[in-house]
Write a protein that holds these residues in place. Sequence first.
Motif, mmCIF file in Angstrom:
data_model
loop_
_atom_site.group_PDB
_atom_site.id
_atom_site.type_symbol
_atom_site.label_atom_id
_atom_site.label_comp_id
_atom_site.label_asym_id
_atom_site.label_seq_id
_atom_site.Cartn_x
_atom_site.Cartn_y
_atom_site.Cartn_z
ATOM 1 N N LEU A 436 0.767 -1.339 -0.022
ATOM 2 C CA LEU A 436 -0.061 -0.009 -0.076
ATOM 3 C C LEU A 436 0.989 1.197 0.033
ATOM 4 O O LEU A 436 0.347 2.241 -0.526
ATOM 5 N N TYR A 437 2.123 1.238 0.461
ATOM 6 C CA TYR A 437 3.206 2.018 0.452
ATOM 7 C C TYR A 437 4.286 1.355 -0.214
ATOM 8 O O TYR A 437 4.744 0.241 0.235
ATOM 9 N N ASP A 438 5.334 2.411 -0.641
ATOM 10 C CA ASP A 438 6.667 1.820 -0.863
ATOM 11 C C ASP A 438 7.587 2.063 0.209
ATOM 12 O O ASP A 438 7.401 3.218 0.637
ATOM 13 N N PRO A 439 8.627 1.540 0.486
ATOM 14 C CA PRO A 439 9.706 1.874 1.469
ATOM 15 C C PRO A 439 10.190 3.264 1.139
ATOM 16 O O PRO A 439 10.594 3.386 0.062
ATOM 17 N N THR A 440 10.604 3.942 2.166
ATOM 18 C CA THR A 440 11.444 5.277 1.906
ATOM 19 C C THR A 440 12.800 4.796 1.627
ATOM 20 O O THR A 440 13.695 5.333 0.770
ATOM 21 N N GLU A 441 13.399 3.645 2.364
ATOM 22 C CA GLU A 441 14.630 3.168 2.275
ATOM 23 C C GLU A 441 14.630 1.663 2.285
ATOM 24 O O GLU A 441 13.542 1.001 3.047
ATOM 25 N N GLY A 442 15.547 1.109 1.845
ATOM 26 C CA GLY A 442 15.638 -0.431 1.760
ATOM 27 C C GLY A 442 14.775 -0.867 0.875
ATOM 28 O O GLY A 442 14.142 -0.356 0.056
ATOM 29 N N MET A 443 14.500 -2.242 0.746
ATOM 30 C CA MET A 443 13.467 -2.962 -0.127
ATOM 31 C C MET A 443 12.900 -4.128 0.323
ATOM 32 O O MET A 443 13.405 -4.611 1.394
ATOM 33 N N ILE A 444 11.806 -4.473 -0.189
ATOM 34 C CA ILE A 444 11.121 -5.936 0.192
ATOM 35 C C ILE A 444 11.093 -6.767 -1.071
ATOM 36 O O ILE A 444 10.906 -6.362 -2.109
ATOM 37 N N LEU A 445 11.600 -8.171 -0.630
ATOM 38 C CA LEU A 445 11.677 -8.796 -1.873
ATOM 39 C C LEU A 445 10.559 -10.171 -1.732
ATOM 40 O O LEU A 445 10.403 -10.424 -0.616
ATOM 41 N N LEU A 446 10.147 -10.391 -2.936
ATOM 42 C CA LEU A 446 9.294 -11.521 -3.208
ATOM 43 C C LEU A 446 10.205 -12.511 -3.911
ATOM 44 O O LEU A 446 10.439 -12.374 -5.182
ATOM 45 N N ASN A 447 10.510 -13.681 -3.414
ATOM 46 C CA ASN A 447 11.121 -14.647 -4.180
ATOM 47 C C ASN A 447 12.629 -14.160 -4.621
ATOM 48 O O ASN A 447 12.921 -14.342 -5.782
ATOM 49 N N GLY A 448 13.034 -13.236 -3.742
ATOM 50 C CA GLY A 448 14.301 -12.691 -4.391
ATOM 51 C C GLY A 448 14.351 -11.647 -5.300
ATOM 52 O O GLY A 448 15.374 -10.855 -5.580
ATOM 53 N N ILE A 449 13.235 -11.096 -5.593
ATOM 54 C CA ILE A 449 13.078 -9.891 -6.453
ATOM 55 C C ILE A 449 12.093 -8.722 -5.941
ATOM 56 O O ILE A 449 11.104 -8.961 -5.102
ATOM 57 N N ASP A 450 12.718 -7.680 -5.973
ATOM 58 C CA ASP A 450 12.144 -6.497 -5.493
ATOM 59 C C ASP A 450 10.679 -6.341 -5.815
ATOM 60 O O ASP A 450 10.097 -6.437 -7.184
ATOM 61 N N ILE A 451 9.567 -6.205 -5.037
ATOM 62 C CA ILE A 451 8.303 -6.380 -5.175
ATOM 63 C C ILE A 451 7.944 -5.220 -6.067
ATOM 64 O O ILE A 451 6.882 -5.406 -6.838
ATOM 65 N N ARG A 452 8.459 -4.279 -6.211
ATOM 66 C CA ARG A 452 8.214 -3.174 -7.185
ATOM 67 C C ARG A 452 8.195 -3.331 -8.504
ATOM 68 O O ARG A 452 7.702 -2.814 -9.349
ATOM 69 N N LYS A 453 8.881 -4.664 -8.827
ATOM 70 C CA LYS A 453 9.006 -5.049 -10.243
ATOM 71 C C LYS A 453 7.946 -5.793 -10.760
ATOM 72 O O LYS A 453 7.620 -6.021 -11.926
#
Length: 631
Positions: A436-453
């Motif tokens: 619902l929001y994107d991180p200001t810093e760092g990243m969140i990964l799903l199965n090793g891939i940035d979820i924003r992709k």
Amino acid sequence: MRKEKKPSAEKSGNEVCSLKETVGLYRRAVAIWCSEYPKLFLYTGLYTFVKACSPYFSLYFTARLINELAGQRRGEELTKWTVIVLVSAMVLSFLRAVLLRVKETFASIRWMSMGIICSKKLLITDFNLIDNANTYEKLAWVEQSENWGGNGMQRVYWQYERFLEEVFKLLGGIALSVTLFSVRVPETAGTLLFLNHPACPWILLGCMAGAAAINSSVEKTVQRCENQCSELAKQGNRNFFFMREFAFNRKRDLDVRMYRQEEGCIDLFVSNHYFDTKSYFAKAARGIVGILTALQTVLPSLFMGIVYLYVCLKAWAGAFDVGMITQYVGAVTALSGAVSGLFMVAAEAVGNAYYLKGVFRFLDIPNEMYQGSLTVEKRSDRKYEIEFRDVSFRYPGTKAYALRHVSLKFQVGQRLAVVGQNGSGKTTFIKLLCRLYDPTEGMILLNGIDIRKYNYEEYMSVFSVVFQDFQLLSLTLAQNVAAGETYDRELVMDCLQKAGLTEMVEKLPKGIETNIGKDFEEDGVWVSGGEGQKIAIARSLYRDAPFIILDEPTAALDPVAEYEIYSKFNEIVGDRTAVYISHRLSSCRFCDEILVFHEGRMIQQGSHEKLLAARDGKYAQLWVAQAQYYA
């Protein structure tokens, strides 16, 4: 009762759009209308054409009938024109009635049109923008414009219909009145020969144009005054709608009745004089607006007198038969009304452009989040791994971080609890997890891939969430569980059984076909807070997503019902990865891993026993504070 501070009417509504800008705004508005409701504009155009042309047919044929009556009175001619008048009137009346019914059928939805358009916009807008006060301010402006004076998109439709009507009237008026200016008074007219002078038609047309210009100027002044009132009206309408609806809100009714809260609300509304005789609107109506409006009613009567004088003098001088008086007076009057109407439509359009800009300010709010394009792998074994890698976050417009340096991995099939005091960052953590929001810093990964992709919609489908402030709709129980009109009956029953609602379903008059609430069905039922929460849990199970997130899933349940849910938690969740937020630490005993948040940081992680053993830790402190309730 304290009066609210009112915004100054003079400080708002002074924005005036140029003609070019107005045309651009209207082109876009009409394009939206035609895209959303194409048949509405088609049938409105057909109906307007028949409606505008009908009087001219009547004028033309009636003039011929009167000429015959005043002239030779031939029986066959009188019969012919009488039949033509009657038949044309019947045919046109029938067409007008049919087209009106068709047009109104399509137009019935226009009252909800802006609500539908705004809802579509909100549903595709980034959540972080929806959660922004500026967005709601823009939306409130759109709603206020529509509700107060029908301004904005609603007025575009009205003006489209009126514009077409005035254009058709103009063309018809020209067709039936052109001979009035070309036919000459005979030489035997004596002193009335001056009517043949070329200046006479121009004087008449000049009076027509002058009256139209004055009306247009008056309309602009009235519109400007209305625009200046818009900010006051917005505040007044907000208070009015709140006052009107708060007594019918089931969540408020107990407090309203017990503490007589309606008295304070009504006093506040009345004392601020939003729409009474002491309001700014009333003062304007008694002043310049009232005077100008009266002038608008006088000018048409004055011009009508000039038209009658000119036409009657020409008929008296022998330029045409007496029957043509009816045609020419009606045609010139309609022509004048059409010219004045077009000027008025233009003036209203310039005034309404002010509101259209507000509409497009809302519709043009740009999304900021990258939507992604990668496809989320569909795995039958639910092997999805999520990792938070040094994630920090602060809400837009704030300097303080809501989360700082959070790093963790979700193990597939794990039951994970997120605990902490209010404001510790638990809900923010879930919002980031669901993107619902994107991180200001760092990243969140799903199965090793940035979820924003990942494709945004596909990533969202990985999660099924039960929020603490969940909402049930006034639909059947089955449709609430399926979150849609169609559903798998067996799956609905299975989800209800897992959520502990089998006994309730058996008591319902129509089973899972029973309506929740009585908004649309008299035999609908109201459910308790605990039953509603179980329905929300069943809905999350129906979606069958690999991740299930429960935000205070048992907040409205009594201790017995809470124990019932948690005792069969493994059966409910199945092979999903479960994350849930809870203030009741007793629920943590059912989880494999517990995350303890405090002041935006994850300060502890481990099992219930491990964290409880660390007696100086935050978890142990929270447990001891609540221990009396677990005895």
